[in-house]
Motif scaffolding. Structure first.
Motif, PDB file in Angstrom:
ATOM      1  N   ASN A 150      -6.555  -9.217  -0.974  1.00  0.00           N
ATOM      2  CA  ASN A 150      -6.313  -8.137  -1.064  1.00  0.00           C
ATOM      3  C   ASN A 150      -7.196  -7.115  -0.901  1.00  0.00           C
ATOM      4  O   ASN A 150      -8.860  -6.843  -1.112  1.00  0.00           O
ATOM      5  CB  ASN A 150      -6.335  -8.106  -2.095  1.00  0.00           C
ATOM      6  CG  ASN A 150      -6.137  -6.235  -3.906  1.00  0.00           C
ATOM      7  OD1 ASN A 150      -6.067  -5.758  -3.563  1.00  0.00           O
ATOM      8  ND2 ASN A 150      -4.990  -6.191  -3.245  1.00  0.00           N
ATOM      9  N   ASN A 159      -9.141  -3.262  -0.848  1.00  0.00           N
ATOM     10  CA  ASN A 159      -9.672  -2.343  -2.065  1.00  0.00           C
ATOM     11  C   ASN A 159      -9.072  -1.473  -1.361  1.00  0.00           C
ATOM     12  O   ASN A 159      -8.666  -0.825  -2.163  1.00  0.00           O
ATOM     13  CB  ASN A 159     -11.553  -2.145  -2.105  1.00  0.00           C
ATOM     14  CG  ASN A 159     -11.171  -3.302  -2.104  1.00  0.00           C
ATOM     15  OD1 ASN A 159     -11.531  -3.856  -2.907  1.00  0.00           O
ATOM     16  ND2 ASN A 159     -13.288  -3.440  -1.996  1.00  0.00           N
ATOM     17  N   SER A 160      -8.563  -0.698  -0.443  1.00  0.00           N
ATOM     18  CA  SER A 160      -8.180   0.198   0.186  1.00  0.00           C
ATOM     19  C   SER A 160      -7.454   0.709   1.553  1.00  0.00           C
ATOM     20  O   SER A 160      -8.575  -0.072   2.185  1.00  0.00           O
ATOM     21  CB  SER A 160      -9.109   1.579  -0.360  1.00  0.00           C
ATOM     22  OG  SER A 160      -9.636   1.541   0.605  1.00  0.00           O
ATOM     23  N   THR A 207      -6.656   3.329   4.400  1.00  0.00           N
ATOM     24  CA  THR A 207      -5.746   5.071   5.069  1.00  0.00           C
ATOM     25  C   THR A 207      -5.588   5.041   6.039  1.00  0.00           C
ATOM     26  O   THR A 207      -6.025   4.539   7.328  1.00  0.00           O
ATOM     27  CB  THR A 207      -7.602   5.806   4.301  1.00  0.00           C
ATOM     28  OG1 THR A 207      -8.098   5.514   3.225  1.00  0.00           O
ATOM     29  CG2 THR A 207      -6.947   6.813   4.781  1.00  0.00           C
ATOM     30  N   LYS A 246      -4.089   7.966   1.572  1.00  0.00           N
ATOM     31  CA  LYS A 246      -5.257   6.243   0.999  1.00  0.00           C
ATOM     32  C   LYS A 246      -4.266   5.101  -0.019  1.00  0.00           C
ATOM     33  O   LYS A 246      -3.895   6.019  -1.014  1.00  0.00           O
ATOM     34  CB  LYS A 246      -6.357   6.990  -0.176  1.00  0.00           C
ATOM     35  CG  LYS A 246      -7.322   5.852  -0.131  1.00  0.00           C
ATOM     36  CD  LYS A 246      -8.686   6.811   0.298  1.00  0.00           C
ATOM     37  CE  LYS A 246     -10.114   5.406  -0.247  1.00  0.00           C
ATOM     38  NZ  LYS A 246     -10.929   6.373  -0.539  1.00  0.00           N
ATOM     39  N   HIS A 288      -4.300   2.046  -2.795  1.00  0.00           N
ATOM     40  CA  HIS A 288      -5.587   0.844  -3.421  1.00  0.00           C
ATOM     41  C   HIS A 288      -4.743  -0.473  -3.657  1.00  0.00           C
ATOM     42  O   HIS A 288      -4.080  -0.404  -3.702  1.00  0.00           O
ATOM     43  CB  HIS A 288      -6.615   1.545  -3.949  1.00  0.00           C
ATOM     44  CG  HIS A 288      -7.445   2.467  -4.331  1.00  0.00           C
ATOM     45  ND1 HIS A 288      -8.442   2.687  -3.579  1.00  0.00           N
ATOM     46  CD2 HIS A 288      -6.985   4.051  -4.300  1.00  0.00           C
ATOM     47  CE1 HIS A 288      -8.798   3.993  -3.628  1.00  0.00           C
ATOM     48  NE2 HIS A 288      -7.820   4.480  -4.131  1.00  0.00           N
ATOM     49  N   ASN A 289      -5.959  -1.423  -3.014  1.00  0.00           N
ATOM     50  CA  ASN A 289      -4.901  -2.975  -4.087  1.00  0.00           C
ATOM     51  C   ASN A 289      -4.395  -3.473  -2.732  1.00  0.00           C
ATOM     52  O   ASN A 289      -2.712  -3.425  -3.560  1.00  0.00           O
ATOM     53  CB  ASN A 289      -5.188  -3.057  -5.198  1.00  0.00           C
ATOM     54  CG  ASN A 289      -5.885  -2.471  -6.233  1.00  0.00           C
ATOM     55  OD1 ASN A 289      -7.158  -2.929  -6.198  1.00  0.00           O
ATOM     56  ND2 ASN A 289      -5.874  -2.333  -7.654  1.00  0.00           N
TER      57      ASN A 289
END
Length: 211
Positions: free
Chosen positions: A159, A161-162, A164, A169, A171-172
């Motif tokens: 997974n 975190n982010s 962009t 952007k 997350h996950n």
């Protein structure tokens, strides 16, 4: 002669009831070249464009702009924050290359990585060398088997975190790291694409953030 830096990051700015598209095209000295709704404006620090955009500061690495008291730092090394646009959704426009593929630059762990849009990929897919360069931790990743054009191979599910892209952007975001050099380019799969709105317009793929 001062160096001229071209950047391709763009973001949406809300001015009253009308959203404007502003793009930082270049930086030279204490000036910045902006494109506002297709109109190019060269501003020196402290100057305001006819559209109301004030250039607060410009260096060879970034520019700071202000609209109605709101500030945004446009850098050459980091994407534009989507939170700056409140009344409009962040949007990314991708033109197809000569092979009909849509390519874009994404940011993972603060590093830029080219990606190719692949609606047939379940998740974002990295090859092993790229994962190492990005510092992805495979020690805690789930080991899986995946089917590729080269047959069944070992891979890791993890997974992010982010991720962009432009002003978008997320997350996950689920990703897969193959244990070899496949794929040759990172695939932007449905773990990202299914969470944005997509639309094709005359060879251009539009990605829009969801509210």
């Amino acid at each position: 002669m001062r160096s001229f830096y071209v950047v391709v990051f763009s973001f949406l700015l809300a001015l009253g009831a009308q959203a404007q598209q502003v793009q930082l095209k270049g930086l030279f000295g204490d000036s910045a070249l902006l494109e506002v709704d297709g109109r190019q404006r060269i501003l020196k620090a402290g100057q305001k464009s006819p559209e109301g955009i004030t250039l607060l500061e410009a260096t060879t690495r970034y520019a700071r702009v202000s609209i109605e008291g709101r500030e945004q730092k446009l850098t050459l090394e980091a994407p534009i924050a989507a939170s700056f646009a409140q009344a409009a959704r962040a949007e990314v426009r991708l033109a197809a290359d000569s092979r009909g593929h849509y390519m874009t630059d994404a940011w993972v762990n603060g590093l830029r990585v080219p990606m190719m849009v692949d609606t047939g990929a379940t998740s974002i897919a990295f090859n092993y060398p790229t994962a190492r360069r990005l510092g992805l931790n495979l020690n805690t990743a789930e080991e899986i088997r995946v089917s590729t054009a080269n047959g069944i191979t070992r891979a890791y599910r993890l997974n992010l975190n982010s991720v962009t892209i432009g002003g978008i952007k997320l997350h996950n975001v689920d990703a897969t790291v193959h244990a070899d050099d496949f794929p040759s380019v990172v695939l932007l799969g449905n773990s990202f694409l299914s969470r944005v709105d997509m639309e094709q317009q005359q060879g251009v793929l539009l990605l829009r953030a969801r509210h």
